[in-house]
Motif scaffolding. Sequence first.
Motif, PDB file in Angstrom:
ATOM      1  N   GLU A 125       0.860  -1.190   0.000  1.00 41.95           N
ATOM      2  CA  GLU A 125       0.000   0.000   0.000  1.00 41.95           C
ATOM      3  C   GLU A 125       0.895   1.237   0.000  1.00 41.95           C
ATOM      4  OE1 GLU A 125      -3.578  -0.025   0.296  1.00 41.95           O
ATOM      5  OE2 GLU A 125      -3.282  -2.134  -0.207  1.00 41.95           O
ATOM      6  N   PRO A 126       0.405   2.358  -0.559  1.00 38.34           N
ATOM      7  CA  PRO A 126       1.230   3.573  -0.570  1.00 38.34           C
ATOM      8  C   PRO A 126       1.720   3.926   0.840  1.00 38.34           C
ATOM      9  CG  PRO A 126      -0.775   3.892  -1.847  1.00 38.34           C
ATOM     10  CD  PRO A 126      -0.903   2.547  -1.195  1.00 38.34           C
ATOM     11  N   GLY A 127       3.015   4.207   0.954  1.00 36.98           N
ATOM     12  CA  GLY A 127       3.591   4.636   2.235  1.00 36.98           C
ATOM     13  C   GLY A 127       4.048   3.494   3.127  1.00 36.98           C
ATOM     14  N   TYR A 128       3.631   2.249   2.822  1.00 39.46           N
ATOM     15  CA  TYR A 128       3.950   1.127   3.713  1.00 39.46           C
ATOM     16  C   TYR A 128       5.458   0.864   3.772  1.00 39.46           C
ATOM     17  CZ  TYR A 128       4.432  -3.730   5.273  1.00 39.46           C
ATOM     18  OH  TYR A 128       4.834  -4.874   5.912  1.00 39.46           O
ATOM     19  N   LEU A 129       6.094   0.784   2.610  1.00 39.94           N
ATOM     20  CA  LEU A 129       7.531   0.450   2.605  1.00 39.94           C
ATOM     21  C   LEU A 129       8.351   1.560   3.263  1.00 39.94           C
ATOM     22  CD1 LEU A 129       7.915  -1.131  -0.960  1.00 39.94           C
ATOM     23  CD2 LEU A 129       7.751  -2.321   1.239  1.00 39.94           C
ATOM     24  N   GLU A 130       7.940   2.800   3.040  1.00 40.55           N
ATOM     25  CA  GLU A 130       8.643   3.933   3.666  1.00 40.55           C
ATOM     26  C   GLU A 130       8.517   3.841   5.194  1.00 40.55           C
ATOM     27  OE1 GLU A 130       6.627   4.105   1.116  1.00 40.55           O
ATOM     28  OE2 GLU A 130       7.757   5.085  -0.489  1.00 40.55           O
ATOM     29  N   ALA A 131       7.306   3.467   5.660  1.00 47.07           N
ATOM     30  CA  ALA A 131       7.091   3.346   7.116  1.00 47.07           C
ATOM     31  C   ALA A 131       7.950   2.208   7.682  1.00 47.07           C
ATOM     32  CB  ALA A 131       5.618   3.097   7.399  1.00 47.07           C
TER      33      ALA A 131
END
Length: 460
Positions: A249-255
């Motif tokens: 989901e958007p933002g998941y890998l960054e988190a």
Amino acid sequence: MAVNAPVEIDRTRIRELTEREGTKLDERTGGSRAMYERARRSLSGGVASSYQVREPWPIYLTHGEGQRVWDVDGSEYLDFHNGFGSMTQGHAHPVITRAIAERAALGTHFAAATEDGIAVAEELARRFRLPKWRYTNSGSEATMDAIRIARAHTGRDVVLKIFGSYHGHHDTVMDSIGVEYDRIGDRDDLASLPYGAGIPQAVVDLTVPVPFNDAGAMERRIERLAEGRLPACLIMEAAMMNLGVVLPEPGYLEAVRELTSKHGIVLIFDEVKTGLTVAAGGAVEHFGVVPDLVTLAKTLGAGLPSGAIGGTDEVMACVEDGSVFQVGTFNGNPLTMAAARASLYDVLTPEAYEHLHHLNERLLEGCGAVVEQYRLPGYAVGIGAKGCVTFSPVRVIDYETFKAHQDGELTELSWLWNMNRGIFATPGREEEWTLSVQHTDDAVDRYVGVFEELAAELTS
Ligand SMILES: Cc1ncc(COP(=O)(O)O)c(C=O)c1O
């Protein structure tokens, strides 16, 4: 990728078609049956790996060329299986066969480094934005060694993994895969369960699973482990490729990147499937998130056994200073390195990735249009050279939604249907297609045409 309001598919119809197609496949594969009878006397289960087992018998192949393979009965197939996603170069690519033949004539093994191995590491460092590399002979060896490196680097033992994710066949990661729905456990406290027999409970206890696409659950689990059990590493696929295809989901890998950095947890992207297939620089390039370690295999060897670990200078220092023994007689084997070098520099070029993306878009759009038109319970999803139709009325975002909603019967029927119409498809409800640089628009259109025939038959 929208999930439309689906029609109700008659379960009896699915079972009738499955039986009809199964009988048809059995009747067409008498040569495989005979080979199985011979094989099972000396090969356990008649196969070289349990992932090749199939009831009532496996389909044995003779050869492949370009986008096609042939079975022992002489049937020709367009290959969308591609060796469990290893043959992104296509079969017997002339550049690869030449590189192998030239190297074979010069000797195939010395257990000493060759220049090809340096050239391969240089190109991998460029593509995956990680400076230091080592080789192995398979994906399992790569993830096993990466975890050891992470443990040495951090001085910690616990390994965090994504529930339902496959990372090879060594004990630490044969955990919490293929679990029945009612044994998954509470989202914040997922069960750590051995995958098959022979895995010591002491090892299982060191592996802690968390759900994909849920940074909150991961953070809570890490915080609960903070007192004395902080993980050495998180091993994960940036896009899950062993539940069909499940995108982050958007933002998941960054988190996840932020969370792992905050707690000093080594982030390992297992790119055995995504690396060199979803983009030249794999998930690292596609999603723009750089982990501490990357593991590669499959496509790297262009059909020869291969594996690699890439890492930051900081994390790989424990290999360089000799504290971790990252070893193997066949690591960096000259034949594999010659094939990998030819593949990276002369086959998997920027133009090749453009071609793969074009084909995959065409295939995903074609399958998506069939789903829409026939209002099937499912959706087409993929990236780079990989994709699938996931038969599920809701979007799968993690193992729990996969297990709750994926239609296993329809997936099995679809495999039989493809096989009887000249499409060599990846067996198993967790798998996806992998395209090769030698696939054509016609092959992709044929796949869509066969899928449309199935959709029509199911909904007539
Ligand atoms: C994501 C992932 N990691 C690791 C492995 C293990 O690779 P190998 O079968 O080469 O040991 C696999 C194999 O399918 C895989 O899909």
